[in-house]
Design an enzyme around this catalytic site. Structure first.
Site, PDB file in Angstrom:
ATOM      1  N   ALA A   1       1.080  -6.580   0.380  1.00  0.00           N
ATOM      2  CA  ALA A   1       0.810  -5.426   1.249  1.00  0.00           C
ATOM      3  C   ALA A   1       1.918  -5.363   2.287  1.00  0.00           C
ATOM      4  O   ALA A   1       2.718  -6.289   2.414  1.00  0.00           O
ATOM      5  CB  ALA A   1      -0.542  -5.541   1.940  1.00  0.00           C
ATOM      6  N   THR A   2       1.936  -4.267   3.031  1.00  0.00           N
ATOM      7  CA  THR A   2       2.814  -4.164   4.196  1.00  0.00           C
ATOM      8  C   THR A   2       2.056  -3.486   5.325  1.00  0.00           C
ATOM      9  O   THR A   2       1.466  -2.423   5.123  1.00  0.00           O
ATOM     10  CB  THR A   2       4.077  -3.342   3.889  1.00  0.00           C
ATOM     11  OG1 THR A   2       4.774  -3.921   2.787  1.00  0.00           O
ATOM     12  CG2 THR A   2       5.005  -3.309   5.107  1.00  0.00           C
ATOM     13  N   ALA A   3       2.058  -4.097   6.500  1.00  0.00           N
ATOM     14  CA  ALA A   3       1.461  -3.493   7.692  1.00  0.00           C
ATOM     15  C   ALA A   3       2.365  -3.778   8.879  1.00  0.00           C
ATOM     16  O   ALA A   3       3.010  -4.832   8.943  1.00  0.00           O
ATOM     17  CB  ALA A   3       0.058  -4.037   7.949  1.00  0.00           C
TER      18      ALA A   3
ATOM     19  N   SER B   1       3.618  -2.873  -2.572  1.00  0.00           N
ATOM     20  CA  SER B   1       3.299  -1.901  -1.519  1.00  0.00           C
ATOM     21  C   SER B   1       3.562  -0.497  -2.043  1.00  0.00           C
ATOM     22  O   SER B   1       4.493  -0.285  -2.820  1.00  0.00           O
ATOM     23  CB  SER B   1       4.164  -2.148  -0.274  1.00  0.00           C
ATOM     24  OG  SER B   1       3.988  -3.448   0.238  1.00  0.00           O
TER      25      SER B   1
END
Length: 204
Positions: A9-11, A179
């Protein structure tokens, strides 16, 4: 199933004068298979506080539910608003208590204190707690953090911070196979005498 196949994921998170921006992409994948293109990894917990997470999706959901319950319990028992700093320290303690069977997640906690001060905290799966002005987590973090470092300034406007957060996540989406599929944003800002939380979804 190996856990390594479910934790991408990417946040990102950015704080400025009177605001916090949290953003994350929407893809959930296991190995080369995309499970969902509409998963939410940014959570509005209260009107002044939110989470952005990266990791195993079930753990992301569990963390958000646990934190909501703890905050509600605090509000009922004390009748007071819990501070963002206290929430971050509480979550760090909860994560550390699971150190032998940890949540497979990285966490950003962001929000505004009662006086309008912006707070942004970063946590690893064991609850290590760091306060910062901006941060990136997840499999796309090595890409996203470069965009944040290049574009961030302490006096940037909330609109510029939104654009920077979107650019950072978008760059990660272009290079990180785990992602993708759009961006969710949560913007918490002070407006006159109130604090406002706005959610937004962007299609890519």
């Amino acid at each position: 199933m190996s856990y390594e196949y479910g934790t991408g994921a990417t946040a990102v998170g950015i704080r400025g004068a009177g605001y916090v921006v949290l953003a994350a992409e929407k893809r959930v994948s296991y190995g080369g298979f995309i499970i969902s293109k509409t998963a939410r990894k940014v959570y509005k917990i209260t009107d002044y506080l939110g989470l952005a997470l990266a990791g195993l999706f079930a753990d992301l959901q569990a963390i958000s539910k646990i934190l909501r319950a703890e905050i509600e319990y605090y509000n009922i028992v004390t009748g007071r608003r819990i501070s963002v700093r206290a929430v971050a320290r509480l979550l760090a303690t909860i994560l550390y208590s699971y150190k032998y069977y940890p949540f497979l997640s990285e966490t950003l906690v962001g929000g505004l204190e009662a006086d309008g001060t912006a707070k942004l905290y970063v946590m690893d799966p064991l609850g290590s707690l760091i306060e910062d002005d901006y941060a990136a987590i997840g499999s796309g973090a090595p890409i996203a953090i470069g965009i944040l470092e290049n574009g961030y300034s302490k006096d940037m406007s909330v609109d510029d911070a939104k654009k920077l957060a979107i650019a950072a996540v978008r760059a990660a989406i272009e290079r990180d196979a785990m992602s993708g599929d759009g961006i969710d944003l949560l913007v918490i800002r002070r407006e006159e005498d109130s604090i406002k939380a706005e959610e937004e979804s962007i299609t890519i």
